[in-house]
Design an enzyme around this catalytic site. Structure first.
Site, mmCIF file in Angstrom:
data_model
loop_
_atom_site.group_PDB
_atom_site.id
_atom_site.type_symbol
_atom_site.label_atom_id
_atom_site.label_comp_id
_atom_site.label_asym_id
_atom_site.label_seq_id
_atom_site.Cartn_x
_atom_site.Cartn_y
_atom_site.Cartn_z
ATOM 1 N N HIS A 270 0.710 -1.033 0.069
ATOM 2 C CA HIS A 270 0.216 0.220 0.145
ATOM 3 C C HIS A 270 1.227 1.391 -0.015
ATOM 4 O O HIS A 270 1.710 1.276 0.620
ATOM 5 C CB HIS A 270 -1.506 -0.104 0.931
ATOM 6 N N GLU A 323 -8.417 -4.731 -1.127
ATOM 7 C CA GLU A 323 -8.346 -5.474 -2.077
ATOM 8 C C GLU A 323 -8.237 -7.098 -1.395
ATOM 9 O O GLU A 323 -9.016 -7.543 -1.529
ATOM 10 C CB GLU A 323 -7.968 -5.090 -2.980
#
Length: 384
Positions: A270, A323
């Site tokens: 991320h 996700e």
């Protein structure tokens, strides 16, 4: 002729990473802590304890509703779910011409804004802006599910006003009233993805809002940014990774090969978090409540991927992001993979709208500078 030299400029980080562009009261992402919040509340705690309508109200009004305020707000937003006739009639053509519900949403949302008479936020009052934002947020799930069903050769399912936001979304998608456990799981996912700092789509919505454009124009720009696979396309791709690995014995060789070739492992890493993504932690817990082979395999893959990444990329903190388990949860709740990113959009539109409203209170247009690195100028224009 003397040419003046431009003043030296501070280095510009790629992607504006770490550059503070404005102030916001909507929330923040504290990446080194693995924490993010909506206004003054932990976003994860809100997802665990509150309804989607409660958090939507919080983003609009700055405080959580009382039970009476929740009832009024829920009824008001439910009444806004129905599409105007001219928009409904255009959906088959949009679905035929597009490449999926998210692509179709850009056109459908523009049409809805025109049909609803949206005016530039610069020209209307704060209350009118809020009304436009509420109407747009309420119809996005209706548009997405209708476009999906038409694309599958099915008739759209009209919204119901007696169902909460998440349950109604699943109902419009499948045509059946959802199991409460699955509806709550999807609701928690939706809450957890309402807002998340100045990501690409949120920043895009604010740039457009700073020009004074109407709410629909701001949201269409945000949807366009979300359509890029580096932003909103990873939940289904993360699930595709699990499919490609297929069996526990293939985890290590498959991951090692991809990492050594420089490929990105979808669902990991991320740009902000240097710890485990708190959304991933929450969604893993939801998935484990369902249990089953898919969940067990996902947990095993997560463990091995993190170990291999730590070995091959020492010093880098690469963990699962939202996700990875979002795809698992949505799969378990019966959502088709082509609706994973549109479902994310159905939640994030609330965050975009809150940012649009905040930005439109400031009439200063966003106009950053760029450093020119081309050939020196001016040069004589050559003759033909």
């Amino acid at each position: 002729m003397s040419i003046s030299t431009a003043p030296a400029q501070a280095p510009a980080p790629r992607g504006l990473a770490g550059v503070v562009v404005t102030e916001t009261a909507l929330g923040d992402v504290r990446g080194t802590e693995g924490f993010y919040h909506y206004r003054q509340y932990s976003a994860v705690e809100l997802a665990e304890t509150r309804t989607f309508e409660d958090v939507w109200y919080l983003m609009v009004h700055g405080e959580l509703p009382s039970l009476a305020e929740r009832e009024v707000f829920t009824a008001r937003t439910a009444a806004l779910r129905t599409l105007p006739e001219e928009v409904r009639e255009a959906l088959p053509a949009i679905a035929r011409a597009g490449s999926g519900p998210l692509a179709g949403l850009r056109t459908a949302l523009s049409l809805f804004g025109a049909s609803a008479g949206f005016r530039p936020v610069y020209d209307i009052t704060p209350d009118q802006r809020a009304d436009d934002a509420l109407a747009a947020c309420a119809v996005v799930p209706t548009l997405l599910t209708a476009l999906y069903r038409i694309g599958q050769g099915l008739d759209p399912v009209a919204p119901r006003t007696d169902l909460p936001h998440a349950a109604n979304y699943l109902y419009m998608l499948t045509g059946s009233e959802p199991d409460p456990v699955r509806a709550r799981a999807v609701e928690q996912y939706l809450i957890s993805t309402i807002d998340h700092g100045f990501n690409a789509s949120t920043f895009t919505s604010r740039v457009i809002a700073s020009t004074g454009a109407d709410v629909a124009a701001c949201l269409v720009g945000a949807v366009g940014a979300l359509s890029g696979p580096l932003h909103g396309g990873a939940p289904s791709r993360a699930l595709d990774t699990l499919d490609a690995i297929a069996t526990p014995g293939r985890i290590d060789p498959w991951i090692r090969e991809r990492v050594l070739e420089g490929d990105r492992i979808m669902g990991f890493g991320h740009p902000v978090y240097r710890t485990e993504d708190p959304r991933s932690r929450m969604l893993r817990g939801i998935a484990q409540q369902f249990g089953g082979p898919l969940v067990d395999f996902a947990v095993q893959v997560e463990s091995r991927v993190e170990a291999i990444l730590a070995e091959l990329k020492p010093g880098r903190e690469l963990h699962t992001n939202v996700e990875f388990y979002a795809g698992v949860v949505m799969e378990l709740c019966g959502l088709p993979r082509e609706m994973f990113t549109p479902t994310f959009c159905a939640a994030r539109v609330v965050g975009w709208s809150a940012n649009i409203l905040e930005q439109s209170a400031d009439s200063k247009i966003i106009r950053p500078a760029a450093r020119y690195v081309g050939p020196s100028a001016p040069q004589a224009v050559p003759a033909i």
